[in-house]
Design an enzyme around this catalytic site. Structure first.
Site, mmCIF file in Angstrom:
data_model
loop_
_atom_site.group_PDB
_atom_site.id
_atom_site.type_symbol
_atom_site.label_atom_id
_atom_site.label_comp_id
_atom_site.label_asym_id
_atom_site.label_seq_id
_atom_site.Cartn_x
_atom_site.Cartn_y
_atom_site.Cartn_z
ATOM 1 N N GLY A 1 0.811 -1.224 0.000
ATOM 2 C CA GLY A 1 0.000 0.000 0.000
ATOM 3 C C GLY A 1 0.840 1.267 0.000
ATOM 4 O O GLY A 1 2.074 1.216 0.032
ATOM 5 N N CYS B 1 -2.556 10.729 11.138
ATOM 6 C CA CYS B 1 -1.596 11.678 10.558
ATOM 7 C C CYS B 1 -1.878 13.129 10.965
ATOM 8 O O CYS B 1 -0.959 13.891 11.268
ATOM 9 C CB CYS B 1 -1.594 11.561 9.038
ATOM 10 S SG CYS B 1 -3.225 11.339 8.323
ATOM 11 N N HIS C 1 -0.473 17.080 4.402
ATOM 12 C CA HIS C 1 -1.645 17.693 5.020
ATOM 13 C C HIS C 1 -1.241 19.072 5.562
ATOM 14 O O HIS C 1 -0.167 19.220 6.160
ATOM 15 C CB HIS C 1 -2.147 16.855 6.196
ATOM 16 C CG HIS C 1 -2.757 15.540 5.809
ATOM 17 N ND1 HIS C 1 -2.977 15.138 4.514
ATOM 18 C CD2 HIS C 1 -3.220 14.519 6.599
ATOM 19 C CE1 HIS C 1 -3.542 13.933 4.519
ATOM 20 N NE2 HIS C 1 -3.689 13.539 5.757
HETATM 21 P P1 NAP Z 1 -3.669 1.342 0.498
HETATM 22 O O1 NAP Z 1 -2.718 2.049 -0.380
HETATM 23 O O2 NAP Z 1 -5.037 1.080 0.013
HETATM 24 O O3 NAP Z 1 -2.991 -0.072 0.938
HETATM 25 C C1 NAP Z 1 -3.653 -1.007 1.736
HETATM 26 C C2 NAP Z 1 -2.697 -2.115 2.121
HETATM 27 O O4 NAP Z 1 -3.348 -3.017 3.031
HETATM 28 C C3 NAP Z 1 -2.262 -2.956 0.923
HETATM 29 O O5 NAP Z 1 -0.972 -3.466 1.162
HETATM 30 C C4 NAP Z 1 -3.285 -4.097 0.960
HETATM 31 O O6 NAP Z 1 -2.839 -5.277 0.306
HETATM 32 C C5 NAP Z 1 -3.364 -4.336 2.449
HETATM 33 N N1 NAP Z 1 -4.591 -5.007 2.835
HETATM 34 C C6 NAP Z 1 -5.850 -4.584 2.663
HETATM 35 N N2 NAP Z 1 -6.719 -5.494 3.135
HETATM 36 C C7 NAP Z 1 -5.970 -6.529 3.598
HETATM 37 C C8 NAP Z 1 -6.278 -7.764 4.202
HETATM 38 N N3 NAP Z 1 -7.524 -8.142 4.428
HETATM 39 N N4 NAP Z 1 -5.250 -8.574 4.567
HETATM 40 C C9 NAP Z 1 -3.982 -8.204 4.346
HETATM 41 N N5 NAP Z 1 -3.619 -7.035 3.769
HETATM 42 C C10 NAP Z 1 -4.618 -6.211 3.405
HETATM 43 O O7 NAP Z 1 -3.855 2.087 1.894
HETATM 44 P P2 NAP Z 1 -2.786 2.939 2.725
HETATM 45 O O8 NAP Z 1 -2.955 4.362 2.415
HETATM 46 O O9 NAP Z 1 -1.428 2.331 2.589
HETATM 47 O O10 NAP Z 1 -3.347 2.764 4.207
HETATM 48 C C11 NAP Z 1 -3.385 1.510 4.822
HETATM 49 C C12 NAP Z 1 -3.838 1.675 6.263
HETATM 50 O O11 NAP Z 1 -2.855 2.412 6.983
HETATM 51 C C13 NAP Z 1 -5.138 2.469 6.435
HETATM 52 O O12 NAP Z 1 -6.272 1.650 6.296
HETATM 53 C C14 NAP Z 1 -4.979 3.014 7.822
HETATM 54 O O13 NAP Z 1 -5.409 2.081 8.792
HETATM 55 C C15 NAP Z 1 -3.480 3.222 7.935
HETATM 56 N N6 NAP Z 1 -3.147 4.632 7.676
HETATM 57 C C16 NAP Z 1 -2.827 5.382 8.711
HETATM 58 C C17 NAP Z 1 -2.541 6.706 8.531
HETATM 59 C C18 NAP Z 1 -2.254 7.544 9.699
HETATM 60 O O14 NAP Z 1 -2.890 8.569 9.801
HETATM 61 N N7 NAP Z 1 -1.329 7.181 10.561
HETATM 62 C C19 NAP Z 1 -2.561 7.287 7.281
HETATM 63 C C20 NAP Z 1 -2.898 6.502 6.200
HETATM 64 C C21 NAP Z 1 -3.183 5.169 6.424
HETATM 65 P P3 NAP Z 1 -3.214 -5.536 -1.238
HETATM 66 O O15 NAP Z 1 -2.328 -4.621 -2.047
HETATM 67 O O16 NAP Z 1 -2.869 -6.967 -1.400
HETATM 68 O O17 NAP Z 1 -4.650 -5.228 -1.400
HETATM 69 O O1 3JN Z 2 -7.605 10.404 5.385
HETATM 70 C C1 3JN Z 2 -6.472 10.674 5.779
HETATM 71 O O2 3JN Z 2 -5.836 11.641 5.365
HETATM 72 C C2 3JN Z 2 -5.845 9.819 6.816
HETATM 73 C C3 3JN Z 2 -6.453 8.477 6.827
HETATM 74 C C4 3JN Z 2 -6.238 7.614 7.764
HETATM 75 C C5 3JN Z 2 -6.942 6.345 7.789
HETATM 76 C C6 3JN Z 2 -7.468 5.811 6.596
HETATM 77 C C7 3JN Z 2 -8.180 4.623 6.634
HETATM 78 C C8 3JN Z 2 -8.399 3.971 7.821
HETATM 79 C C9 3JN Z 2 -7.123 5.672 8.980
HETATM 80 C C10 3JN Z 2 -6.470 6.197 10.216
HETATM 81 O O3 3JN Z 2 -5.271 6.047 10.305
HETATM 82 O O4 3JN Z 2 -7.120 6.758 11.094
HETATM 83 C C11 3JN Z 2 -7.877 4.505 9.000
HETATM 84 C C12 3JN Z 2 -8.158 3.777 10.254
HETATM 85 O O5 3JN Z 2 -9.141 4.106 10.919
HETATM 86 O O6 3JN Z 2 -7.386 2.881 10.575
#
Ligand code: NAP
Ligand code: 3JN
Length: 340
Positions: free
Chosen positions: A15, A133, A246
């Site tokens: 991701g 974030c 952001h």
């Molecule tokens: P993304 O680009 O859509 O990537 C999602 C990742 O999760 C991909 O590697 C995907 O694998 C994997 N995945 C999804 N469903 C899965 C499952 N059931 N089992 C195993 N792997 C799975 O999303 P992203 O932006 O990287 O964000 C991913 C997550 O990080 C978010 O949902 C959120 O919880 C967290 N996040 C946190 C922040 C923050 O504010 N700290 C910011 C952004 C995201 P595939 O490629 O195989 O589908």
């Molecule tokens: O939207 C953004 O800019 C930050 C997104 C964070 C996010 C996206 C999908 C799921 C989160 C998060 O980190 O709070 C989640 C989540 O609830 O895990």
């Protein structure tokens, strides 16, 4: 004596955040003995380069963590809820990027520049949560002010890049923009409205109180990290047609008076902050300057003239780096150095 090295797993490796976590492990020269890259079954067969080697992506499963010391998760809330306890049961420490564990009182929620001491509580459940974030960058900027003169209330409005929604949203902004400037039909899949040339006051789901989950994350996470339930926080979170970084308009009411000049002096030497505040020369934090690096840029610092103890500022950081991947790897570094 040789440095201790660790078996590291990255869950969500394919991701937007996972990619950056892998890059951060490389860039920061994390003491890696071995790596394991995990994602959904859809990604099995793919390979990801790490330090010159091609590593096959494996499916994230309950038994993925045997022999792993540290796992960094960014596969979404559902997978974190299900698989982080499996990893912990196998003796691995999880640094989780989702919201699944953030508000669990047993799980530390950590911004290394603010509350590194909380990492010690990883022992409760074997899980450390990475904040949202938008919370991370705001607290990096506010912590020096809180330490100096206390904080009574925060009013924040965010201007969030599409990369916060993941890879599909980056493609959606690109495709819509290209379609619009070529007078072609545009499509929407990720957001409920067109994001190109638009702003959406809607991030994550709406809740019964009229706020979105993203807004309430900022409220609740701030209070937990600052260890102060009395701080008033109110947020409006907005998606804007920017790819990375952001931006936030932050209004803070302090307990004791502090001048804008004193805030500038404090922030000039604050950990993780770069002061960008010279309006006469058009210097202020910009998304395009924050992108691709790890500091939180702070500028437009000025007195809020409507109240006795108020400061306004503009805070910008790379949401995928400091807002997610870098913060998680910084936590893992402290864990590796001081605890494991
Ligand atoms: P993304 O680009 O859509 O990537 C999602 C990742 O999760 C991909 O590697 C995907 O694998 C994997 N995945 C999804 N469903 C899965 C499952 N059931 N089992 C195993 N792997 C799975 O999303 P992203 O932006 O990287 O964000 C991913 C997550 O990080 C978010 O949902 C959120 O919880 C967290 N996040 C946190 C922040 C923050 O504010 N700290 C910011 C952004 C995201 P595939 O490629 O195989 O589908
Ligand atoms: O939207 C953004 O800019 C930050 C997104 C964070 C996010 C996206 C999908 C799921 C989160 C998060 O980190 O709070 C989640 C989540 O609830 O895990």
């Amino acid at each position: 004596m040789s440095e201790k090295k660790f078996n590291v797993a990255v869950a969500g490796a394919t991701g937007a955040v996972g990619n950056q976590m892998i890059a951060c492990l490389e860039e920061r020269n994390f003491p890696v003995k071995s790596v394991k890259f995990l994602a959904s079954s859809r990604s099995v067969g793919r390979q990801i380069r790490f330090r010159g080697d091609m590593i096959p992506v494996e499916e994230l499963k309950e038994d993925s963590f045997k022999g792993i010391d540290i796992a960094i998760f960014s596969a979404g809330g559902g997978p974190s809820e299900k698989f982080a306890p499996c990893a912990a049961k196998d003796g691995c420490v999880v640094v989780d990027n989702s919201s699944a564990w953030r508000m669990d009182p047993q799980v530390p929620l950590v911004v290394p520049e603010v509350n590194p001491h909380a990492i010690a509580d990883y022992r409760n459940k074997g899980i450390i949560a990475n904040p949202n974030c938008s919370t991370i960058q705001m607290l990096v900027a506010l912590n020096p002010i809180r330490k100096k003169c206390g904080i009574r209330r925060i009013v924040v409005s965010t201007y969030q890049a599409v990369s916060g929604t993941g890879k599909k949203a980056i493609d959606e902004l690109f495709d819509q923009t290209r379609a619009m400037i070529n007078f072609l039909d545009w499509k929407k899949n990720v957001y409920p409205h067109r994001i190109a040339f638009n702003c959406l006051p809607h991030i994550d789901k709406f809740m019964e109180n009229g706020y979105t989950k993203e807004e309430m994350k900022m409220v609740n996470e701030t209070r937990k990290i600052f260890e102060d339930k009395s701080i008033g926080v109110t947020a409006t979170t907005v998606r804007v047609p920017v790819f990375y970084s952001h931006s936030e308009s932050v209004n803070v009411e302090t307990k004791e008076y502090i001048s804008a000049e004193e805030v500038k002096k404090l922030l000039a030497h604050a950990p993780g902050v770069r002061l960008a505040d010279d309006p006469a020369n058009n210097v202020y934090p910009l998304a395009i300057d924050a992108a691709g690096q790890d500091l939180t840029l702070v500028g437009r610092i000025r007195q809020d003239e409507s109240i006795p103890n108020g400061i306004n500022m503009w805070v910008v950081a790379d949401n995928i780096r400091k807002g997610a991947a870098t913060n998680a790897v910084q936590i893992a570094e402290i864990l590796a150095k001081d605890y494991l």
